[in-house]
Design a protein around this motif. Structure first.
Motif, PDB file in Angstrom:
ATOM      1  N   LEU A  83      41.769  42.352  27.402  1.00  0.00           N
ATOM      2  CA  LEU A  83      41.861  41.285  26.910  1.00  0.00           C
ATOM      3  C   LEU A  83      40.602  40.200  27.378  1.00  0.00           C
ATOM      4  O   LEU A  83      40.305  39.783  27.881  1.00  0.00           O
ATOM      5  CB  LEU A  83      43.413  40.102  27.200  1.00  0.00           C
ATOM      6  CG  LEU A  83      44.326  40.987  26.740  1.00  0.00           C
ATOM      7  CD1 LEU A  83      45.536  40.962  27.423  1.00  0.00           C
ATOM      8  CD2 LEU A  83      44.253  41.388  25.552  1.00  0.00           C
ATOM      9  N   SER A  84      40.111  39.350  26.629  1.00  0.00           N
ATOM     10  CA  SER A  84      39.225  38.108  26.614  1.00  0.00           C
ATOM     11  C   SER A  84      39.709  37.511  27.668  1.00  0.00           C
ATOM     12  O   SER A  84      40.984  36.505  27.448  1.00  0.00           O
ATOM     13  CB  SER A  84      39.138  37.583  25.515  1.00  0.00           C
ATOM     14  OG  SER A  84      38.017  36.604  25.572  1.00  0.00           O
ATOM     15  N   GLY A  85      38.643  36.568  28.498  1.00  0.00           N
ATOM     16  CA  GLY A  85      39.837  36.046  30.183  1.00  0.00           C
ATOM     17  C   GLY A  85      40.526  36.589  30.921  1.00  0.00           C
ATOM     18  O   GLY A  85      40.914  35.846  32.010  1.00  0.00           O
ATOM     19  N   GLN A  86      39.965  37.862  30.919  1.00  0.00           N
ATOM     20  CA  GLN A  86      40.327  38.760  32.037  1.00  0.00           C
ATOM     21  C   GLN A  86      40.152  39.402  32.749  1.00  0.00           C
ATOM     22  O   GLN A  86      39.026  39.970  32.953  1.00  0.00           O
ATOM     23  CB  GLN A  86      41.758  39.906  31.171  1.00  0.00           C
ATOM     24  CG  GLN A  86      42.731  40.421  31.987  1.00  0.00           C
ATOM     25  CD  GLN A  86      43.696  41.777  31.862  1.00  0.00           C
ATOM     26  OE1 GLN A  86      43.325  42.398  30.947  1.00  0.00           O
ATOM     27  NE2 GLN A  86      44.585  42.187  32.503  1.00  0.00           N
ATOM     28  N   GLY A 112      31.391  34.768  30.829  1.00  0.00           N
ATOM     29  CA  GLY A 112      32.606  34.365  30.522  1.00  0.00           C
ATOM     30  C   GLY A 112      33.689  34.938  30.351  1.00  0.00           C
ATOM     31  O   GLY A 112      34.105  34.367  30.055  1.00  0.00           O
ATOM     32  N   ASP A 113      33.464  35.662  29.353  1.00  0.00           N
ATOM     33  CA  ASP A 113      35.338  36.786  28.662  1.00  0.00           C
ATOM     34  C   ASP A 113      35.140  37.337  30.009  1.00  0.00           C
ATOM     35  O   ASP A 113      36.934  37.695  29.545  1.00  0.00           O
ATOM     36  CB  ASP A 113      34.150  37.873  27.942  1.00  0.00           C
ATOM     37  CG  ASP A 113      35.178  38.350  26.946  1.00  0.00           C
ATOM     38  OD1 ASP A 113      35.754  37.311  26.447  1.00  0.00           O
ATOM     39  OD2 ASP A 113      34.796  39.545  26.603  1.00  0.00           O
ATOM     40  N   ILE A 114      35.310  38.401  30.957  1.00  0.00           N
ATOM     41  CA  ILE A 114      35.722  38.056  32.233  1.00  0.00           C
ATOM     42  C   ILE A 114      35.441  37.195  33.171  1.00  0.00           C
ATOM     43  O   ILE A 114      33.925  37.298  33.287  1.00  0.00           O
ATOM     44  CB  ILE A 114      35.455  40.196  32.348  1.00  0.00           C
ATOM     45  CG1 ILE A 114      35.253  41.092  31.479  1.00  0.00           C
ATOM     46  CG2 ILE A 114      35.921  40.337  33.568  1.00  0.00           C
ATOM     47  CD1 ILE A 114      34.422  41.914  31.942  1.00  0.00           C
ATOM     48  N   PRO A 115      36.473  36.661  33.443  1.00  0.00           N
ATOM     49  CA  PRO A 115      35.893  35.369  34.613  1.00  0.00           C
ATOM     50  C   PRO A 115      35.925  35.901  35.785  1.00  0.00           C
ATOM     51  O   PRO A 115      34.966  35.598  36.445  1.00  0.00           O
ATOM     52  CB  PRO A 115      37.572  34.995  34.578  1.00  0.00           C
ATOM     53  CG  PRO A 115      38.249  35.735  33.275  1.00  0.00           C
ATOM     54  CD  PRO A 115      38.018  36.758  32.888  1.00  0.00           C
TER      55      PRO A 115
END
Length: 226
Positions: A83-86, A112-115
């Motif tokens: 998931l985006s943001g995971q 920034g898609d993977i924090p």
């Protein structure tokens, strides 16, 4: 009475935060992972020898951040569903990973898609196998947190944990007997404790100094524990 039959029952491995054994050898790595929001370009490598606690510490980080988890072989498939943001944990990257997949993961973290992207391996990132020139340069510049070999205090606590994981009763003085005589590496602890546990089960006795002595005497015959 002859020796008791020893069954190869699975050892309970506790990867909870409460069971992680902290010491000087892993203090810097613990601090680095706790500040994951500040990692440069959102990527960090966790580096250490086999059995040093990489998987345990990484598992704690993954639970705390809600990260997806994969080994290097499954990275490409994992990226397709992440998931985006995971956040993402990739284990054993130095064992071999597809260049395109690893490069894509590092780029997604930088964008920034993977924090936060945590990569584990036994060797420094600069030594990981890669053929893409851009990936090679990224790996050479990758920040890393190191897990070093333990001191006496940490070795003692690790030995105690290994015996607890097996439910093996331990007589006083056994660990003090082992420390100056055993191989001073975390990976060797698992081999040694397993042998002592099996010897003690076969003799239907707690782990004693004589059991420890017998287990140590067997080690040279088996060569490298890894």
């Amino acid at each position: 009475m002859t020796g008791q039959l020893v069954l190869n029952l699975p050892v309970r491995v506790d990867f909870s935060a409460d069971s992680f054994v902290e010491g000087r050898a892993n203090a810097a790595a613990i601090a680095a992972l706790s500040k994951w929001q500040d990692w440069p370009r959102a990527v960090m490598a966790l580096v250490g020898p086999g059995g040093s606690g990489k998987s345990h510490l990484a598992a704690i980080w993954a639970r705390q951040t809600g990260a997806g988890i994969t080994d290097a072989a499954g990275l490409e498939a994992c990226l397709a569903t992440l998931l985006s943001g995971q956040c993402l944990l990739v284990e054993d990257v130095d064992g071999g990973v597809a260049d395109d997949a690893l490069f894509h993961a590092i780029n997604r973290a930088a964008e920034g898609d993977i924090p936060a992207l945590l990569l584990t391996g036994r060797t420094l990132p600069a030594l990981w196998k890669a053929s893409l020139p851009d990936l090679v340069s990224r790996l050479r510049a990758l920040p890393h947190a190191d897990l070093s070999e333990p001191d006496d205090e940490l070795l003692t606590r690790l030995l105690q944990k290994q015996f607890r994981d097996r439910g093996a009763p331990l007589r006083p003085g056994v660990i003090e007997y082992l420390l100056p005589r055993m191989e001073r590496s975390v990976s060797a602890i698992r081999i040694l404790v397993d042998r002592m546990d099996k010897l003690a089960l076969a003799k239907q006795t707690p782990v004693t100094r004589s059991i420890a002595r017998a287990a140590l005497d067997e080690l040279p015959e088996d060569g490298d524990p890894e």
